[in-house]
Design an enzyme around this catalytic site. Structure first.
Site, PDB file in Angstrom:
ATOM      1  CD  GLU A 175      91.314 -24.104  60.249  1.00 53.99           C
ATOM      2  OE1 GLU A 175      90.298 -23.458  59.925  1.00 53.99           O
ATOM      3  OE2 GLU A 175      92.473 -23.748  59.931  1.00 53.99           O
ATOM      4  CG  ASP A 224      86.849 -22.289  59.921  1.00 53.46           C
ATOM      5  OD1 ASP A 224      85.667 -22.220  59.540  1.00 53.46           O
ATOM      6  OD2 ASP A 224      87.771 -21.627  59.403  1.00 53.46           O
ATOM      7  CD  GLN A 248      90.463 -19.365  61.486  1.00 53.94           C
ATOM      8  OE1 GLN A 248      90.357 -20.490  60.996  1.00 53.94           O
ATOM      9  NE2 GLN A 248      91.504 -18.595  61.267  1.00 53.94           N
ATOM     10  CD  GLU A 305      90.346 -18.738  57.605  1.00 49.50           C
ATOM     11  OE1 GLU A 305      91.545 -18.922  57.348  1.00 49.50           O
ATOM     12  OE2 GLU A 305      89.612 -19.630  58.082  1.00 49.50           O
TER      13      GLU A 305
END
Length: 259
Positions: free
Chosen positions: A144, A179, A205, A241
């Site tokens: 990530e 993300d 996310q 998240e």
């Protein structure tokens, strides 16, 4: 139709951690993710999953000494390979106990003045170790990119850097953890990235940008992005998240139509 997982490290924090599993299930979630499981025996967490009919879909390798040394993962730190691989082995034990298909292997922070190339080399070697260890068990490695606004000096911050690392590691069970919050802060053009990297991300996310609250306001049109993910054939989970503005339940109107 997108599938959403509650992030128990950031959601339902008005409750003790072990009570958050029940809260997520009661809210309609079928899956959960969180940062770290290591404060609890794996069987205790597995029992929470079984009791509430939840699937664990993601957690991270251990962060190292986050409080005192500012560490955020060890896998990219030269000279720390033995510790990093012990963390990877421990994460695999938890993944098997929890039936979790994805583990985010955390790279770490590059100190000021250090050679980023040496950190990248260490990370690639440890990612290959993790991917090879996880593959016989059907577990995927996630990487990530973290934005500098959230984690300064993390090894990599851009989705393009993540894609380059993925290509260099060259393991079929290594995927990008995409993300959208971090990506919007660093790269922008989320819809373009979704298309360009289709098939290369294994977990997503989300959070509102720029405040990291519920994804129902801010710069990104999430309902439209969810439609594009369906069009692209994304079948993985989407981790929520984000930091709720108030009590978690009070901010779930955006997700209820999908649950």
């Amino acid at each position: 139709m997108p599938k959403f997982a509650a992030n128990l490290s950031m959601m339902f924090t008005e409750l003790p951690f072990l009570d958050r599993f029940a809260a997520a299930a009661d809210a309609g979630f079928k899956a959960v993710e969180f940062l770290f499981p290591y404060d609890y025996p794996a069987e205790q967490l597995a029992e929470q999953l079984r009791q509430h009919g939840l699937q664990q879909v993601l957690f991270n390798t251990a962060p190292g000494d986050a409080a005192a040394a500012g560490e955020w993962g060890l896998a990219a730190l030269p000279g720390r390979e033995a510790e990093a691989r012990a963390d990877i082995d421990r994460a695999l034990e938890y993944a098997l106990a929890l039936g979790c298909p994805n583990v985010h292997v955390m790279a770490g922070v590059v100190p000021a003045g250090a050679d980023p190339a040496a950190y990248r080399t260490a990370f690639i070697d440890n990612l290959r170790y993790a991917a090879d260890a996880f593959a016989p068990h059907g577990v995927n490695v996630m990487i990530e990119a973290l934005s500098p606004q959230v984690k300064p000096n993390y090894l990599f911050s851009s989705q393009h850097q993540a894609a380059a690392l993925q290509a260099q590691v060259d393991r079929p069970n290594l995927f990008i953890q995409f993300d959208f919050f971090h990506a919007q802060l660093v790269d922008g053009n989320i819809s373009g990235l979704m298309q360009a990297l289709a098939g290369r991300y294994g977990h997503i996310q989300i959070a509102g940008v720029p405040d990291r609250h519920e994804p129902d306001s801010g710069e990104l049109n999430y309902p439209w992005l969810f439609e594009q993910l369906d069009r692209l054939g994304y079948g993985g989970w989407i981790g929520c998240e984000y930091q709720p503005r108030a009590a978690t339940d009070a901010g779930l109107a955006w997700v209820r139509p999908y649950l």
